[in-house]
Design a protein around this motif. Structure first.
Motif, PDB file in Angstrom:
ATOM      1  N   LEU B  41      22.717  41.131  85.957  1.00  0.00           N
ATOM      2  CA  LEU B  41      21.874  42.134  85.300  1.00  0.00           C
ATOM      3  C   LEU B  41      20.706  41.464  84.574  1.00  0.00           C
ATOM      4  O   LEU B  41      19.891  42.138  83.962  1.00  0.00           O
ATOM      5  CB  LEU B  41      22.705  42.966  84.311  1.00  0.00           C
ATOM      6  N   GLY B  42      20.691  40.144  84.619  1.00  0.00           N
ATOM      7  CA  GLY B  42      19.558  39.436  84.023  1.00  0.00           C
ATOM      8  C   GLY B  42      19.905  38.726  82.739  1.00  0.00           C
ATOM      9  O   GLY B  42      21.011  38.861  82.193  1.00  0.00           O
ATOM     10  N   GLN B  43      18.896  38.025  82.249  1.00  0.00           N
ATOM     11  CA  GLN B  43      19.079  37.156  81.084  1.00  0.00           C
ATOM     12  C   GLN B  43      19.509  37.932  79.838  1.00  0.00           C
ATOM     13  O   GLN B  43      20.415  37.512  79.122  1.00  0.00           O
ATOM     14  CB  GLN B  43      17.766  36.418  80.811  1.00  0.00           C
ATOM     15  N   TYR B  44      18.834  39.092  79.592  1.00  0.00           N
ATOM     16  CA  TYR B  44      19.131  39.831  78.374  1.00  0.00           C
ATOM     17  C   TYR B  44      20.596  40.274  78.337  1.00  0.00           C
ATOM     18  O   TYR B  44      21.304  40.080  77.350  1.00  0.00           O
ATOM     19  CB  TYR B  44      18.203  41.045  78.220  1.00  0.00           C
ATOM     20  N   ALA B  45      21.061  40.850  79.451  1.00  0.00           N
ATOM     21  CA  ALA B  45      22.415  41.412  79.506  1.00  0.00           C
ATOM     22  C   ALA B  45      23.471  40.350  79.182  1.00  0.00           C
ATOM     23  O   ALA B  45      24.327  40.565  78.320  1.00  0.00           O
ATOM     24  CB  ALA B  45      22.673  42.012  80.885  1.00  0.00           C
ATOM     25  N   ILE B  46      23.399  39.217  79.853  1.00  0.00           N
ATOM     26  CA  ILE B  46      24.450  38.203  79.672  1.00  0.00           C
ATOM     27  C   ILE B  46      24.356  37.562  78.293  1.00  0.00           C
ATOM     28  O   ILE B  46      25.366  37.322  77.638  1.00  0.00           O
ATOM     29  CB  ILE B  46      24.428  37.167  80.837  1.00  0.00           C
ATOM     30  N   ASN B  47      23.122  37.336  77.812  1.00  0.00           N
ATOM     31  CA  ASN B  47      22.967  36.734  76.483  1.00  0.00           C
ATOM     32  C   ASN B  47      23.414  37.683  75.375  1.00  0.00           C
ATOM     33  O   ASN B  47      24.021  37.270  74.395  1.00  0.00           O
ATOM     34  CB  ASN B  47      21.506  36.334  76.240  1.00  0.00           C
ATOM     35  N   HIS B  48      23.132  38.972  75.591  1.00  0.00           N
ATOM     36  CA  HIS B  48      23.545  39.976  74.617  1.00  0.00           C
ATOM     37  C   HIS B  48      25.057  40.066  74.546  1.00  0.00           C
ATOM     38  O   HIS B  48      25.657  40.162  73.467  1.00  0.00           O
ATOM     39  CB  HIS B  48      22.942  41.337  74.999  1.00  0.00           C
ATOM     40  N   TYR B  49      25.685  40.004  75.724  1.00  0.00           N
ATOM     41  CA  TYR B  49      27.158  40.059  75.812  1.00  0.00           C
ATOM     42  C   TYR B  49      27.763  38.857  75.081  1.00  0.00           C
ATOM     43  O   TYR B  49      28.705  39.009  74.291  1.00  0.00           O
ATOM     44  CB  TYR B  49      27.570  40.080  77.291  1.00  0.00           C
ATOM     45  N   ALA B  50      27.192  37.672  75.323  1.00  0.00           N
ATOM     46  CA  ALA B  50      27.693  36.452  74.677  1.00  0.00           C
ATOM     47  C   ALA B  50      27.517  36.545  73.166  1.00  0.00           C
ATOM     48  O   ALA B  50      28.406  36.182  72.392  1.00  0.00           O
ATOM     49  CB  ALA B  50      26.960  35.242  75.226  1.00  0.00           C
ATOM     50  N   GLN B  51      26.354  37.086  72.749  1.00  0.00           N
ATOM     51  CA  GLN B  51      26.060  37.225  71.326  1.00  0.00           C
ATOM     52  C   GLN B  51      27.065  38.169  70.661  1.00  0.00           C
ATOM     53  O   GLN B  51      27.572  37.902  69.577  1.00  0.00           O
ATOM     54  CB  GLN B  51      24.631  37.760  71.160  1.00  0.00           C
ATOM     55  N   LEU B  52      27.372  39.253  71.404  1.00  0.00           N
ATOM     56  CA  LEU B  52      28.338  40.248  70.918  1.00  0.00           C
ATOM     57  C   LEU B  52      29.696  39.591  70.653  1.00  0.00           C
ATOM     58  O   LEU B  52      30.331  39.820  69.623  1.00  0.00           O
ATOM     59  CB  LEU B  52      28.472  41.348  71.971  1.00  0.00           C
ATOM     60  N   LEU B  60      37.107  37.257  68.179  1.00  0.00           N
ATOM     61  CA  LEU B  60      37.033  36.166  69.148  1.00  0.00           C
ATOM     62  C   LEU B  60      38.172  35.174  68.944  1.00  0.00           C
ATOM     63  O   LEU B  60      38.886  34.827  69.890  1.00  0.00           O
ATOM     64  CB  LEU B  60      35.682  35.454  69.014  1.00  0.00           C
ATOM     65  N   TRP B  61      38.388  34.771  67.697  1.00  0.00           N
ATOM     66  CA  TRP B  61      39.419  33.761  67.444  1.00  0.00           C
ATOM     67  C   TRP B  61      40.822  34.326  67.574  1.00  0.00           C
ATOM     68  O   TRP B  61      41.723  33.626  68.018  1.00  0.00           O
ATOM     69  CB  TRP B  61      39.193  33.069  66.106  1.00  0.00           C
ATOM     70  N   SER B  62      41.003  35.604  67.201  1.00  0.00           N
ATOM     71  CA  SER B  62      42.331  36.219  67.401  1.00  0.00           C
ATOM     72  C   SER B  62      42.669  36.193  68.880  1.00  0.00           C
ATOM     73  O   SER B  62      43.779  35.828  69.279  1.00  0.00           O
ATOM     74  CB  SER B  62      42.345  37.669  66.925  1.00  0.00           C
ATOM     75  N   LEU B  63      41.684  36.578  69.712  1.00  0.00           N
ATOM     76  CA  LEU B  63      41.889  36.595  71.155  1.00  0.00           C
ATOM     77  C   LEU B  63      42.171  35.202  71.680  1.00  0.00           C
ATOM     78  O   LEU B  63      43.080  34.992  72.475  1.00  0.00           O
ATOM     79  CB  LEU B  63      40.644  37.147  71.840  1.00  0.00           C
ATOM     80  N   ARG B  64      41.377  34.241  71.203  1.00  0.00           N
ATOM     81  CA  ARG B  64      41.546  32.864  71.676  1.00  0.00           C
ATOM     82  C   ARG B  64      42.925  32.323  71.339  1.00  0.00           C
ATOM     83  O   ARG B  64      43.574  31.697  72.177  1.00  0.00           O
ATOM     84  CB  ARG B  64      40.481  31.966  71.046  1.00  0.00           C
ATOM     85  N   ILE B  65      43.387  32.597  70.102  1.00  0.00           N
ATOM     86  CA  ILE B  65      44.701  32.089  69.685  1.00  0.00           C
ATOM     87  C   ILE B  65      45.808  32.758  70.500  1.00  0.00           C
ATOM     88  O   ILE B  65      46.719  32.105  70.991  1.00  0.00           O
ATOM     89  CB  ILE B  65      44.905  32.277  68.161  1.00  0.00           C
TER      90      ILE B  65
END
Lengths: 254, 225
Positions: B41-52, B60-65
């Motif tokens: 979907l392009g640069q914005y979509a993936i970067n926004h998802y990562a930022q989210l 994030l850390w609960s999931l990772r653990i």
């Protein structure tokens, strides 16, 4: 037809075994595999040697006594038959036939091709009893039983306890055997009252007897002389989980 | 049989442990694949998802653990079961025909080990940036971590792409048997739909393989712009 039989010879559990090759020049394609071994044993005995020891009883594929892994397949190359129902026409003229005993830690070797399968008896004993009234036959249709369940129970009950599933499994798992025995009684109204302790007891006995676990490869159903499918193992797991979740039945632990 | 410990101590219980931890990892993998596909979907979509994801540190850390704990349990059961099973046949066969057993079912431990090795590499590559420290410095015009540029640069190397394809290939192989074994171990693979479950497992495994492999392959061949 002429075949070379390369067979595992081992005097007893303590003596190391080895493969010995025998030529059988006068085999007929219509002979069963065991009849060919009988002819060979006759000759070996006359030469003053010990005949090859192997298990066989009914020789019509229903008792589960015969074992043997032939050319790497439990009960030989044909599907849904026991070793005694394997015929020489399934082999080629001049072929080398490798005959080995069932290999599993839970099936200790006794002699040559004979292994001790009493571990199966211990599992059956752990299954306990069923509650049925003895005496005169019950009135017809007094025990409601769906046709589908009676068919399934019959399929499971066709297990002859030969142990080919264990021999073929890479983990020597007895799951198919135990699953067939568990399902056969658990599916029927007569076996219902003891359903939970039965499956818990038999699964535990299977571990104690030294069998491995199921990796769902399907090798067991491929060699099963009765064609019992591995979906029965799923049925056993279902019953096991259901029983284990209850943990206590009628106030006492099962 | 009178405790949870005893139940999970049996072979059937351990397989249930494998199934329950395995399906959790499977669900994560599905989510991961859907997330990855946003690269198209392009640069914005993936970067926004990562930022989210990265801005929600707690989640994030609960999931990772959770993931790490579940993965380690899965590995623990796998090693115990494999070692136990290997010890159950002391004398092997002279010849062994592999009747009825698929390649995937016979090599679950091997494919699992490959996946483990791949995950370690993948984490060092794109999560911590240990193998390529410059990846962590990439920023887009919003000041977010430029994941798009990171994967584009990362997948410009043919060897890296090959490693990813092998890694997700092992995942596909593992799941093609793992998903049906999951149903089998939890007692859901009844005769009526056993063959449908087996087919579905293969289809899902192929979809996941394609969904994962398409990202490195497309970026390497210049398909995603």
């Amino acid at each position: 037809m002429k075949v070379t039989v390369r067979v595992w010879r081992q005097k007893n559990a303590k003596t190391p075994g080895r493969f010995v090759e025998y030529e059988v020049a006068d085999a007929s394609p219509d002979m069963s595999f065991f009849e060919m071994l009988d002819v060979l044993n006759e000759r070996i005995t006359k030469q003053g040697e010990e005949p090859i020891a192997f298990d066989s009883d009914c020789r019509e594929g229903i008792c589960g006594a015969c074992s043997c892994v032939i050319n790497g397949e439990a009960h030989g190359p044909e599907k849904k038959v026991t070793t005694c129902q394997t015929y020489m026409r399934s082999f080629q003229d001049g072929q080398v036939i490798i005959v080995e005993p069932f290999r599993a830690k839970a099936f200790p070797l006794i002699k040559d091709l004979v292994v001790d399968r009493s571990a199966f008896d211990r599992i059956i004993q752990a299954g306990g009893f069923i509650s049925v009234n003895t005496g005169s036959a019950p009135e017809a249709n007094t025990v409601p039983l769906p046709k589908y369940h009676s068919d399934l129970a019959m399929d499971a009950a066709s297990c002859i306890g030969c142990g080919a599933c264990v021999a073929a499994c890479k983990n020597t798992s007895a799951s198919l055997f135990v699953a067939a025995k568990v399902s056969h009684l658990n599916l029927l109204p007569q076996g219902k009252p003891e359903k939970d302790p039965r499956v818990l007891g038999m699964v535990q006995a299977m571990d104690e007897a030294g069998f491995g676990s199921c990796t769902v490869t399907g090798s067991c159903e491929a060699v099963c002389p009765k064609g019992i499918p591995i979906s029965f193992i799923s049925r056993m797991n279902y019953d096991f989980i259901a029983a284990a979740l209850k943990l206590r039945v009628h106030g006492r632990r099962v | 049989m009178n405790s949870i410990r005893k139940v999970f101590g049996t072979a059937v219980g351990k397989k249930c442990g494998m199934a329950l931890t395995g399906v959790f990892l499977f669900l994560f993998v599905v989510g991961h694949m859907v997330g990855n596909l946003q690269v198209f979907l392009g640069q914005y979509a993936i970067n926004h998802y990562a930022q989210l994801l990265q801005s929600n540190t707690g989640v994030l850390w609960s999931l990772r653990i959770c993931l790490a704990a579940v993965a380690l349990t899965h590995i623990y059961f796998a090693i115990t079961l494999t070692l136990e099973n290997r010890a159950k046949r002391e004398v092997g066969y002279e010849v062994k025909e592999l009747v009825g057993a698929s390649l995937a079912s016979r090599t679950m431990f091997i494919s699992g080990s490959v996946i483990f090795g791949f995950i370690v590499y993948h984490l060092l590559h794109f999560t911590t940036g240990t193998t390529n420290p410059e990846f962590m410095t990439f920023k887009d015009e919003r000041g977010w971590h430029d994941v798009y540029r990171m994967v584009q640069t990362g997948f410009s190397n043919g060897w890296v792409v090959a490693a990813y394809v092998v890694g997700v290939g092992a995942l596909g192989l593992h799941l093609s048997n793992g998903l049906r074994a999951f149903c089998q171990s939890l007692g859901w693979r009844f005769e009526t739909y056993a063959s449908r479950i087996d087919r579905a497992a293969v289809i899902v495994a192929v979809v996941l393989f394609v969904g994962f492999a398409i990202v490195p392959l497309a970026l390497f061949l210049g398909g995603a712009k």
